[in-house]
Design a protein around this motif. Structure first.
Motif, mmCIF file in Angstrom:
data_model
loop_
_atom_site.group_PDB
_atom_site.id
_atom_site.type_symbol
_atom_site.label_atom_id
_atom_site.label_comp_id
_atom_site.label_asym_id
_atom_site.label_seq_id
_atom_site.Cartn_x
_atom_site.Cartn_y
_atom_site.Cartn_z
ATOM 1 N N GLY A 152 36.775 -8.021 9.829
ATOM 2 C CA GLY A 152 35.676 -7.456 10.601
ATOM 3 C C GLY A 152 35.949 -6.069 11.143
ATOM 4 N N GLU A 153 37.106 -5.486 10.805
ATOM 5 C CA GLU A 153 37.407 -4.123 11.247
ATOM 6 C C GLU A 153 36.400 -3.167 10.605
ATOM 7 O OE1 GLU A 153 39.431 -5.873 9.234
ATOM 8 O OE2 GLU A 153 41.104 -6.505 10.455
ATOM 9 N N LEU A 154 36.118 -2.089 11.298
ATOM 10 C CA LEU A 154 35.192 -1.087 10.787
ATOM 11 C C LEU A 154 35.924 0.238 10.625
ATOM 12 C CD1 LEU A 154 32.221 -0.340 10.075
ATOM 13 C CD2 LEU A 154 31.971 0.353 12.468
ATOM 14 N N PHE A 155 35.837 0.815 9.429
ATOM 15 C CA PHE A 155 36.429 2.115 9.131
ATOM 16 C C PHE A 155 35.295 3.125 9.056
ATOM 17 C CE2 PHE A 155 39.174 -1.140 7.489
ATOM 18 C CZ PHE A 155 40.446 -0.720 7.855
ATOM 19 N N VAL A 156 35.473 4.265 9.720
ATOM 20 C CA VAL A 156 34.416 5.263 9.827
ATOM 21 C C VAL A 156 34.946 6.623 9.404
ATOM 22 C CG1 VAL A 156 32.769 6.380 11.378
ATOM 23 C CG2 VAL A 156 33.443 3.991 11.789
ATOM 24 N N ALA A 157 34.315 7.238 8.407
ATOM 25 C CA ALA A 157 34.643 8.607 8.018
ATOM 26 C C ALA A 157 33.879 9.542 8.946
ATOM 27 C CB ALA A 157 34.244 8.856 6.569
ATOM 28 N N ASP A 158 34.607 10.408 9.628
ATOM 29 C CA ASP A 158 34.020 11.331 10.601
ATOM 30 C C ASP A 158 34.225 12.749 10.079
ATOM 31 O OD1 ASP A 158 33.383 12.926 12.812
ATOM 32 O OD2 ASP A 158 34.190 11.470 14.237
#
Length: 181
Positions: A152-158
């Protein structure tokens, strides 16, 4: 392999689930489906006659539900397993549940989903049926691409921070990997 009568693809985004590959194609303005071996199967949705409704990001869950981020309309379309429109999420604005230029989507393991609300520099989480659950702004500049891990981890490209953020399943910021290019 490309669809009949189409010389090539211009993939905007893709998702892989089970033995299917889903591709948002700018050239045909459609959501295409391929086998895991690359054979063209069918057109799931055509966006050609929707005037600015061409999605720019997609996610597919294990049951076959599809999320489509439509930045020009400040909305996300949630399609059921049969590819019918289940729910239209968002409208232009900054209040909870409203979006500005959504550019990334991802399903959580529990069926809820995350949206990169790029224009508001935040993430928003929605229930599996599209109801607003929470917004997260912590450490974000210009969130775009999203992906979830098995836990359930969320990876976000910023983009503006040139970083990848890691959030826990509840939306707690855990880490930031700054990409020093």
């Amino acid at each position: 392999e490309t669809p009949p009568g189409q010389p090539g693809l211009q993939a905007l985004d893709l998702a892989v689930t089970g033995f299917k590959v889903y591709v948002l194609d700018a050239q045909s303005e459609a959501l295409l489906r391929f086998s895991d071996r690359g054979s063209y199967l069918d057109v799931l949705q055509s966006f050609r006659d929707r005037g600015g409704d061409t999605p720019r990001a997609l996610a597919v869950d294990a049951t076959g539900r599809v999320l489509l981020a439509i930045p020009a309309r400040s909305s996300v379309r949630l399609l059921d397993e049969a590819q019918r429109t289940e729910t239209l999420v968002g409208a232009f604005g900054a209040r909870p549940g409203e979006l500005v230029r959504p550019s990334g989507v991802a399903f959580a393991p529990d069926g809820s989903f995350w949206v990169a609300d790029t224009g508001n520099a935040r993430l928003q989480r929605f229930s599996g049926v599209g109801n607003f659950v929470a917004a997260v702004r912590d450490s974000l500049g210009e969130p775009r691409g999203l992906a979830t891990g098995g836990g359930g981890e969320l990876f976000v490209a910023d983009v503006s921070r040139r970083a990848v953020h890691l959030f826990g399943p509840a939306g707690t910021h855990r880490a930031e990997l700054v990409l020093d290019l």
